[in-house]
Design an enzyme around this catalytic site. Structure first.
Site, PDB file in Angstrom:
ATOM      1  N   GLU A  82      10.627  -9.756  -4.694  1.00 27.03           N
ATOM      2  CA  GLU A  82      11.220  -8.255  -3.893  1.00 27.03           C
ATOM      3  C   GLU A  82      12.774  -8.367  -3.534  1.00 27.03           C
ATOM      4  O   GLU A  82      13.398  -7.411  -3.938  1.00 27.03           O
ATOM      5  CB  GLU A  82      10.320  -8.228  -2.758  1.00 27.03           C
ATOM      6  N   ASP A 116      10.419   0.174  -2.341  1.00 27.92           N
ATOM      7  CA  ASP A 116       9.969  -1.208  -1.662  1.00 27.92           C
ATOM      8  C   ASP A 116       9.112  -0.553  -0.179  1.00 27.92           C
ATOM      9  O   ASP A 116       9.699   0.251   0.186  1.00 27.92           O
ATOM     10  CB  ASP A 116      10.396  -2.360  -1.654  1.00 27.92           C
ATOM     11  N   GLY A 117       8.088  -1.281   0.308  1.00 26.38           N
ATOM     12  CA  GLY A 117       7.842  -1.153   1.682  1.00 26.38           C
ATOM     13  C   GLY A 117       8.564  -2.340   2.447  1.00 26.38           C
ATOM     14  O   GLY A 117       9.225  -2.929   2.049  1.00 26.38           O
ATOM     15  N   SER A 177       0.776  -1.212   0.136  1.00 26.04           N
ATOM     16  CA  SER A 177      -0.259   0.107   0.089  1.00 26.04           C
ATOM     17  C   SER A 177       0.773   1.209   0.024  1.00 26.04           C
ATOM     18  O   SER A 177       0.363   2.347  -0.439  1.00 26.04           O
ATOM     19  CB  SER A 177      -0.785  -0.180   1.158  1.00 26.04           C
TER      20      SER A 177
HETATM   21  C1  5RP Z   1       4.912  -7.152   0.151  1.00 24.90           C
HETATM   22  C2  5RP Z   1       5.896  -6.460   1.140  1.00 24.90           C
HETATM   23  C3  5RP Z   1       5.344  -4.818   1.487  1.00 24.90           C
HETATM   24  O1  5RP Z   1       6.252  -4.180   0.793  1.00 24.90           O
HETATM   25  C4  5RP Z   1       5.260  -5.010   2.963  1.00 24.90           C
HETATM   26  O2  5RP Z   1       4.199  -5.968   3.382  1.00 24.90           O
HETATM   27  C5  5RP Z   1       4.550  -3.564   3.147  1.00 24.90           C
HETATM   28  O3  5RP Z   1       3.249  -3.333   2.791  1.00 24.90           O
HETATM   29  P1  5RP Z   1       2.469  -2.133   3.176  1.00 24.90           P
HETATM   30  O4  5RP Z   1       3.270  -1.019   2.488  1.00 24.90           O
HETATM   31  O5  5RP Z   1       1.118  -2.231   2.478  1.00 24.90           O
HETATM   32  O6  5RP Z   1       2.252  -1.849   4.557  1.00 24.90           O
HETATM   33  O7  5RP Z   1       6.849  -7.047   1.739  1.00 24.90           O
HETATM   34  O8  5RP Z   1       5.595  -8.767  -0.001  1.00 24.90           O
END
Ligand code: 5RP
Length: 232
Positions: free
Chosen positions: A110, A88-89, A35
């Site tokens: 990722e 990336d998150g 997100s």
């Molecule tokens: C997906 C991930 C996401 O980057 C992680 O879960 C963070 O997500 P968000 O920004 O929705 O909190 O690792 O595999």
């Protein structure tokens, strides 16, 4: 008039937008999943429509479909030698820059994209910061080996729970056709050692601990007090 504090989504948006300031014309960039990355992609698309030339490598089908819908040009890891950066998150970030990723089940792609990138830009809201990683740690496993890997995790002192799908009966199936085990340990004393131990279990595709990229990692944190940029 009451001034409302920023919401969690506001903080994610602020971090995502800030990351896109680092993108320059001609770059190949990794496009993470989640997100917070969603906000970065929306801002990136605006810049593309203003004339920025970039190509993105998506880390999931979800991100691929979103990027196509937003008009972000795409390429693949086969076609580029090195990505200039990846955005990336993360689910948790500790003080050393070690990460837990994979709530979105996209951890393997990722990790490939992080490895192929010169810089890893992690965008998070402040509640993702922690003194010590605690998990759960998502682990992508070959369906054939799920029991074998779960037993190995138990021998290491942890527990492993097969992730169930939210909108389907049965387990989550990753973009690579595999399962996710969410693994919890009483403590994660040494994240690099644990990452290596988990990734050595036959049947493990990859582990959601990301400890090898700290030197090239920049964490952009959306906080109520403003956006903070951290490196390690
Ligand atoms: C997906 C991930 C996401 O980057 C992680 O879960 C963070 O997500 P968000 O920004 O929705 O909190 O690792 O595999």
């Amino acid at each position: 008039m009451d001034v409302q504090p920023p919401s969690a989504l506001d903080l994610k948006r602020a971090a995502g937008f800030k990351a896109v300031n680092l993108v320059e014309d001609g770059m190949n960039i990794g496009l993470g999943t989640g997100s917070t990355v969603h906000f970065a992609l929306e801002r990136l698309a605006e810049r593309v429509h203003e004339g920025l030339h970039i190509k993105g490598v998506p880390t999931s089908l979800h991100t691929e479909f979103l990027a196509r819908r937003l008009g972000i040009p795409l390429t693949t890891l086969d076609e580029v030698d090195l990505l200039n950066l990846a955005i990336d998150g993360a689910d948790q970030v500790d003080q050393s820059g070690y990460l837990i990723k994979g709530r979105g089940a996209a951890l393997t792609r990722e990790k490939c994209v992080a490895d192929a990138s010169k810089f890893l830009i992690i965008v998070v809201s402040e509640e993702k910061l922690t003194d010590r990683l605690s998990g759960p740690i998502p682990v992508e496993v070959l369906p054939f080996a799920r029991g074998h890997v779960a037993r190995a995790i138990r021998r290491m002192g942890g527990t492993a729970v097969l992730r169930e799908g939210a909108d389907r009966d049965g387990p989550v199936i990753t973009d690579n056709g595999n399962f996710i085990l969410d693994c919890t340990f009483p403590s994660i004393a040494d994240p690099p050692v644990l990452e290596e131990a988990i990734e050595q279990i036959p049947g493990v595709i990859s582990c959601g601990l990301f400890t090898a990229f700290t030197k090239k990692t920049v964490v952009i944190v959306g906080q109520s007090s403003g956006v903070e940029v951290r490196s390690f």
